[in-house]
Design an enzyme around this catalytic site. Structure first.
Site, mmCIF file in Angstrom:
data_model
loop_
_atom_site.group_PDB
_atom_site.id
_atom_site.type_symbol
_atom_site.label_atom_id
_atom_site.label_comp_id
_atom_site.label_asym_id
_atom_site.label_seq_id
_atom_site.Cartn_x
_atom_site.Cartn_y
_atom_site.Cartn_z
ATOM 1 N N VAL A 193 -20.237 1.737 -4.273
ATOM 2 C CA VAL A 193 -20.472 0.292 -4.197
ATOM 3 C C VAL A 193 -21.898 -0.011 -3.711
ATOM 4 C CG1 VAL A 193 -19.691 -1.901 -3.212
ATOM 5 C CG2 VAL A 193 -18.017 -0.123 -3.731
ATOM 6 N N TYR B 28 -24.653 1.598 -4.007
ATOM 7 C CA TYR B 28 -25.683 1.802 -5.040
ATOM 8 C C TYR B 28 -25.671 0.647 -6.056
ATOM 9 C CZ TYR B 28 -28.264 3.786 -8.925
ATOM 10 O OH TYR B 28 -29.174 3.966 -9.927
ATOM 11 N N VAL C 218 -25.012 4.268 0.448
ATOM 12 C CA VAL C 218 -25.350 3.943 -0.948
ATOM 13 C C VAL C 218 -24.487 4.804 -1.883
ATOM 14 C CG1 VAL C 218 -27.629 2.951 -0.626
ATOM 15 C CG2 VAL C 218 -27.397 5.435 -0.681
ATOM 16 N N GLY C 219 -23.176 4.775 -1.640
ATOM 17 C CA GLY C 219 -22.219 5.460 -2.509
ATOM 18 C C GLY C 219 -21.906 4.582 -3.714
ATOM 19 N N LYS D 81 0.863 -1.181 0.000
ATOM 20 C CA LYS D 81 0.000 0.000 0.000
ATOM 21 C C LYS D 81 0.898 1.229 0.000
ATOM 22 C CE LYS D 81 -4.492 0.945 0.495
ATOM 23 N NZ LYS D 81 -5.645 0.231 -0.024
HETATM 24 P P1 NAD Z 1 -18.270 5.961 -1.292
HETATM 25 O O1 NAD Z 1 -17.578 7.074 -0.599
HETATM 26 O O2 NAD Z 1 -18.608 6.100 -2.724
HETATM 27 O O3 NAD Z 1 -19.617 5.586 -0.513
HETATM 28 C C1 NAD Z 1 -19.733 5.570 0.872
HETATM 29 C C2 NAD Z 1 -21.128 6.102 1.223
HETATM 30 O O4 NAD Z 1 -21.325 5.945 2.623
HETATM 31 C C3 NAD Z 1 -21.291 7.588 0.912
HETATM 32 O O5 NAD Z 1 -22.459 7.774 0.146
HETATM 33 C C4 NAD Z 1 -21.392 8.239 2.286
HETATM 34 O O6 NAD Z 1 -22.212 9.389 2.300
HETATM 35 C C5 NAD Z 1 -21.993 7.109 3.101
HETATM 36 N N1 NAD Z 1 -21.761 7.218 4.537
HETATM 37 C C6 NAD Z 1 -20.647 7.638 5.199
HETATM 38 N N2 NAD Z 1 -20.853 7.582 6.531
HETATM 39 C C7 NAD Z 1 -22.120 7.128 6.721
HETATM 40 C C8 NAD Z 1 -22.899 6.866 7.865
HETATM 41 N N3 NAD Z 1 -22.435 7.040 9.101
HETATM 42 N N4 NAD Z 1 -24.157 6.408 7.688
HETATM 43 C C9 NAD Z 1 -24.659 6.215 6.448
HETATM 44 N N5 NAD Z 1 -23.959 6.450 5.313
HETATM 45 C C10 NAD Z 1 -22.703 6.903 5.452
HETATM 46 O O7 NAD Z 1 -17.325 4.681 -1.044
HETATM 47 P P2 NAD Z 1 -17.364 3.296 -1.830
HETATM 48 O O8 NAD Z 1 -16.323 3.309 -2.865
HETATM 49 O O9 NAD Z 1 -18.770 2.960 -2.185
HETATM 50 O O10 NAD Z 1 -16.845 2.293 -0.691
HETATM 51 C C11 NAD Z 1 -17.699 1.905 0.366
HETATM 52 C C12 NAD Z 1 -16.913 1.013 1.327
HETATM 53 O O11 NAD Z 1 -16.441 -0.147 0.638
HETATM 54 C C13 NAD Z 1 -15.672 1.667 1.933
HETATM 55 O O12 NAD Z 1 -15.509 1.201 3.240
HETATM 56 C C14 NAD Z 1 -14.539 1.163 1.051
HETATM 57 O O13 NAD Z 1 -13.312 1.126 1.752
HETATM 58 C C15 NAD Z 1 -15.024 -0.242 0.741
HETATM 59 N N6 NAD Z 1 -14.492 -0.788 -0.508
HETATM 60 C C16 NAD Z 1 -14.717 -0.155 -1.681
HETATM 61 C C17 NAD Z 1 -14.207 -0.685 -2.869
HETATM 62 C C18 NAD Z 1 -14.460 -0.038 -4.206
HETATM 63 O O14 NAD Z 1 -14.283 -0.689 -5.232
HETATM 64 N N7 NAD Z 1 -14.888 1.224 -4.256
HETATM 65 C C19 NAD Z 1 -13.468 -1.890 -2.832
HETATM 66 C C20 NAD Z 1 -13.277 -2.541 -1.607
HETATM 67 C C21 NAD Z 1 -13.789 -1.971 -0.444
#
Ligand code: NAD
Length: 370
Positions: free
Chosen positions: A184, A186, A181-182, A80
């Site tokens: 992933v 969504y 619902v960001g 990392k």
């Molecule tokens: P993102 O930032 O697009 O979505 C996260 C969502 O969570 C946002 O809409 C945010 O407003 C919401 N949120 C934050 N705090 C909150 C709370 N207390 N209550 C309700 N909603 C809340 O992130 P992402 O890319 O969708 O990733 C989501 C999770 O999955 C993270 O923990 C990330 O580390 C993990 N992850 C993502 C990927 C990827 O491909 N993007 C891969 C592996 C792991």
């Protein structure tokens, strides 16, 4: 402060500090374990309060990548990178290209990708200086946005979990409470909706909530606090880490916890607490490995079908972790660690045998006697 003892205790092979005063780059790359292959893990851009905070983060995250790659069956090690700075002010083409040059100097021992606050556009600058980078835009032969692939892997993890809980993998009629619902969350909602699941969701971002309302008229919104006590089959954490803790476990009414977020259990002991409560927990770093699997395919030429085929294996792997957990009577998070460590150990052992390629000639000699 980084000491060799600290590196030793966490098992890291190499930790490298880079700086380039011309563009303000300050970065640390941590390579945890390369038994299975080159260390792959994204670059996080974060305004760390102290250098120590940055170091602790990169050490922890790189170790996590070793386990994720190992349990996912990938021929990759764990690594990392962190760039220390304010992503809103300090990003520049020069900074990312300089960072790319440093990655190049590691000769393929570390391969980077996107992470928090680094985007496909930033990756493009890194790609100008090194090939040891993934998550490149699809226009350049890369795999692009990982979120739909991460969501697919999470969906397979949910299917494995309902198989364990209810005897078949169908999600039809199951109620899934999604926290976040960001990107992933969504995409996961889309897959669940297609599968006939009932959706309950929460978020703290208005745009995300609006998008859900427009896309899924039957989905039910609840407040950020209500999501834990919502009556459901599955609680799917897709926001931040540590949402499974002393306070929330007491409230949970679900049969299964399975979602995308990293480090869902606040502490290791929460794995045992969840087990004691009879809740099935799908190991986070396995079921969210779809994004990592997806970028790993870039080395052999990325294709959507290859990626999906690999991600589908998360279903069987999750069932395997459940089996180890039951057989050894250990929490699922420990069982996933056992599976990862066993694989690393077995591959390390086969490398003991000498393969007979030693060159006994000195440079310039035709044979050993000159
Ligand atoms: P993102 O930032 O697009 O979505 C996260 C969502 O969570 C946002 O809409 C945010 O407003 C919401 N949120 C934050 N705090 C909150 C709370 N207390 N209550 C309700 N909603 C809340 O992130 P992402 O890319 O969708 O990733 C989501 C999770 O999955 C993270 O923990 C990330 O580390 C993990 N992850 C993502 C990927 C990827 O491909 N993007 C891969 C592996 C792991």
């Amino acid at each position: 402060m980084l000491t060799l003892e600290k590196m030793y205790s966490m098992g890291h092979e190499q930790v490298v500090y880079f700086q380039d005063k011309t563009c303000g780059l300050k970065a640390i790359i941590a390579i945890h374990d390369t038994t299975l292959g080159p260390a792959l893990g994204g670059t996080r851009f974060w305004n760390y309060a102290t250098e120590e905070d940055a170091l602790v983060d990169v050490l922890r995250l790189s170790k996590g990548m070793t386990y994720k790659a190992a349990v996912s069956g990938l021929n990759l090690g764990g690594g990392k990178a962190v760039i220390i700075g304010d992503p809103k002010k300090d990003k520049s083409e020069a900074l990312f290209r300089s960072f790319g040059r440093f990655i190049e100097s590691l000769n393929g021992r570390y391969i980077t990708a996107e992470d928090v606050n680094t985007t496909v556009d930033d990756i493009e600058h890194i790609f100008a200086e090194t090939n040891y980078v993934t998550g490149v835009a699809q226009q350049y032969g890369g795999s692009g946005n990982p979120a739909p692939y991460t969501a697919l892997g999470v969906f397979r993890g949910l299917e494995a979990s309902v198989t364990k809980a209810y005897g078949n993998r169908s999600l039809k009629g199951k109620t899934v409470a999604i926290q976040g619902v960001g990107s992933v969350g969504y995409e996961l909602a889309k897959l669940l909706n297609e599968a006939g699941a009932n959706l309950v969701y929460t978020d703290i971002n208005e745009r995300g909530i609006e998008k859900m309302k427009e896309s899924f008229t039957n989905a039910k919104f609840v407040s950020a606090n209500e999501i834990f006590s919502t009556a459901c089959d599955i609680y799917a954490p897709c926001a931040l880490g540590a949402s499974v803790n002393d306070e929330t476990i007491a409230q949970l009414k679900c049969k299964i916890i399975a979602g995308a977020a990293n480090n869902q259990l606040k502490e290791d002991r929460h794995g045992q607490m969840v087990k004691d409560k009879g809740i099935i927990y799908a190991p986070d770093y396995l079921i969210n490995a779809g994004g990592l699997m997806n970028v790993s395919i870039e080395f052999e030429g990325w294709a959507d079908s290859k990626s999906r085929r690999m991600i589908d294996t998360i279903y069987d792997k999750t069932l395997e972790v459940f089996r180890i957990s039951d057989e050894q009577n250990i929490p699922v998070n420990k069982a996933a660690d056992v599976m990862a460590e066993k694989r690393i150990e077995s591959i390390r052992n086969i490398k003991n045998a000498y393969l007979g390629k030693t060159n006994f000639r000195l440079p310039g000699q035709k044979n050993r006697r000159g």
